[in-house]
Design a protein around this motif. Sequence first.
Motif, PDB file in Angstrom:
ATOM      1  N   GLY A   1       1.006  -1.073   0.166  1.00  0.00           N
ATOM      2  CA  GLY A   1       0.348  -0.210   0.019  1.00  0.00           C
ATOM      3  C   GLY A   1       1.211   1.143   0.090  1.00  0.00           C
ATOM      4  O   GLY A   1       2.050   1.519   0.167  1.00  0.00           O
TER       5      GLY A   1
ATOM      6  N   THR B   1      -4.331   0.980   2.211  1.00  0.00           N
ATOM      7  CA  THR B   1      -4.895  -0.247   1.009  1.00  0.00           C
ATOM      8  C   THR B   1      -4.252  -0.581   0.178  1.00  0.00           C
ATOM      9  O   THR B   1      -4.592   0.938  -0.700  1.00  0.00           O
ATOM     10  CB  THR B   1      -5.370  -1.357   1.755  1.00  0.00           C
TER      11      THR B   1
ATOM     12  N   VAL C   1      -5.818  -1.644  -3.973  1.00  0.00           N
ATOM     13  CA  VAL C   1      -6.778  -1.610  -4.013  1.00  0.00           C
ATOM     14  C   VAL C   1      -7.828  -3.642  -3.915  1.00  0.00           C
ATOM     15  O   VAL C   1      -6.683  -4.491  -3.832  1.00  0.00           O
ATOM     16  CB  VAL C   1      -7.052  -1.901  -5.961  1.00  0.00           C
TER      17      VAL C   1
ATOM     18  N   THR D   1      -1.102   6.064  -7.114  1.00  0.00           N
ATOM     19  CA  THR D   1      -0.104   5.129  -6.358  1.00  0.00           C
ATOM     20  C   THR D   1       1.076   4.448  -6.955  1.00  0.00           C
ATOM     21  O   THR D   1       1.720   4.736  -6.060  1.00  0.00           O
ATOM     22  CB  THR D   1      -1.340   4.009  -5.903  1.00  0.00           C
TER      23      THR D   1
ATOM     24  N   TRP E   1     -10.845   0.296  -1.144  1.00  0.00           N
ATOM     25  CA  TRP E   1      -9.565   0.485  -0.230  1.00  0.00           C
ATOM     26  C   TRP E   1      -9.776   1.168   1.384  1.00  0.00           C
ATOM     27  O   TRP E   1     -11.269   1.781   1.108  1.00  0.00           O
ATOM     28  CB  TRP E   1      -9.484   1.527  -0.726  1.00  0.00           C
TER      29      TRP E   1
END
Length: 743
Positions: free
Chosen positions: A21, A321, A323, A370, A431
């Motif tokens: 994550g 976190t 996905v 991300t 998430w």
Amino acid sequence: MSTFRDIRTYRFAESAQWEKGVLDRMDTVDGRLQPSPHYGPVTREISDPHGVCLLWFHGITLTWLTGDGWIEWIDDCEDRPCRIEAPQVVRDATRVIAGRRWLWVVSANRATISRFDAGTFDGAAPVSFTNGLVRDAAGDGHDGLWVLLGRATNADALVHVHADGRIDAPLALPATAAGSLGLAYLGNAHRVVLLIAATRTLAYLDDEKASLIGTVKLDDALPGFTAEHIAGDGRDRVAVIGSVAANGAKVAAGTWALFDAFGALLASVSSAAPVGPDRNTAFVDIVLRAASITVATAGGILVFEPVSFSGGQTPSGRYLTPVLYSPPTDVLRGWLRADLLATLPNGTAVTVTILHTADPRAVAQVGAITANQALTPGARIDAVVALPGVDADASIVYPLVAADSASATENPTKPQHYGFPLFGVGAPWIWLLFELHGAPDAALPELAELRVLYPNISLQRYVPAIFRGDATRQQQTIVDPGGTRPVGDPTGFFRKLLGVLETSTQDLDQIISTLGRRIHPRYAQGVWLDFVAQWMNLPWDDVLPEAVKRRIVTNAATLLGARGTRAGLVALLSALLPTARIRVLDANADMRLARLVGPRVQGATLPAILTGLPADATALSRRAILGAARLPCPGDPDPTGRFLGVLRIDIDATPAERQALQPILPTLIKAMIPAGLRIVIRWLPVPPVSPASAAGTDEMSVHLTGPGPGQLGRDAVLGSLILAGRHATRLSEAGILSGFRLH
């Protein structure tokens, strides 16, 4: 039909799992997630009247160069620094980098980097650079260097120097990094961080092509901060030292700031705070090791350590976190709940926000955000939360009561279980965003484990349809962005009540569904192995090691099917001693009585039993004792019967194996052989394998150490002489003959 066995779980409990994550001001410590700590006042100070110019770690030993030209260090067993006079090249150095083998010294002439043996300080051939001047260098974690070269005609460059002195082709720096004064290398992130003093910027570059990943404006992170020196921990932290100015005047001549591998500010300390306004001195050098930060000043050395409490500040961090996906099917879909194992000392809290979407395009956008290494972790999380198409449910806060509360827990630092429902989320992608909030003078909160359960399999299946909103009564449901709610439960209270029951009942159902593992030979543990073995009437003893027990239970079919046969006995001995050499000799089946042969009489084949008179036999003129002799009478047993019904077992075993099994082995064997058989067990030593015999040579060896002293008839091995063991003896003054190889 779906059952509780269909429940699947996403689990986070190891550092590698958490790091999938996004961590914003968070660290993983022994598999647990916690906010990055704050640094308190100076925890250790080493005064030096001549000042300290340079710092480095030789292994775990802090070493420094004093202002009067001496190298000093403190050993664990010494109270005062040890010192040696520094060579001239070290006195004039601008940077010293210690590796496992080499001590690298950046020379004052900026054209060479000197090398010294890290253990003996013997000099080695220096590394010279003809295409630029050395501005700075940093260790690569493998006894090599990354070197920053300033070039007059070409762009500045990065050069990698191997441990053996080989130099790779230079990597030209982008124009953004022109005029860099120092560098640090972060091995875990594979990044080089450059300090650009003119623009007061940190530039992050990848270590493969020196391409720019991102920049950090120091003035944005710490207003008024001007950096003068940079250092890294070799993994994922970088620190800079300098001063902070306000209205054109320095308010903190000595200041350090700590950044992570993505440019987020983790901590900062000014000299005016830890040592007082009267000692507001400038920082000269800085080194990082583990979590400690050590700085050099004109008055000595200051060491800063992270504190378990925040010292009046409130450390905090966020974790997003990766996905999570619950694939919908005809009968199974959605989410059930999340279980969190967390340590929340008094005054601390964790906030959970559920982000979800049903749009695959939004999932792709979140993945791109991300993965964008140019953004700090905090910026990435903010971008995900603000992304259109990603919905956020109300945050859930789990604090512990304050320390002065009458209902405070007895042990607030013990991990506690927290659960929160997810059945209201109808989207297949979610998430979870966690925010950990510290408290003044409290230990840091920690997340130890996270389990996310899916799909939505619930006790709701067994309630009346009006509360269930099943497929036959879809017209009686209320649709909202979070999912559907039956009209019989418009507030969702009944479903929440079921969720409370499911938190305990589903755990019980999972335990019940796995009860079979407790009696499975491969998975049974502890007393269950004993129970299974005694239930199946296997040869057994509770003192056997667990590995031996498991081998016996695993081979139960062979042992029970072949009980009373040689094959069954061999299977048992192989389970008890899998690496030992075992020979089973059944005199009844394997041998015949030896007898004299003649022209028409055929003798027995070898091996054979050579008979003789028994101990109580009497023969006149040959073996008779007055008052004790008895002549044979009709009906006496066959004198050869004593050779029948004997089972001899030879075992080549180590002393440890013999010690562990000798008391119980006869009982185990009797459980596998027919009644009436007599067993004779012979324990034989395992011949030691010397290096000479392993190499195939015939050299005679003398073993000076071993499981000695040897005892004839027990562990003495032909061809091997054990001179000493635990009770060592000394060689005579004459010594031993030449030609013996000592081991």
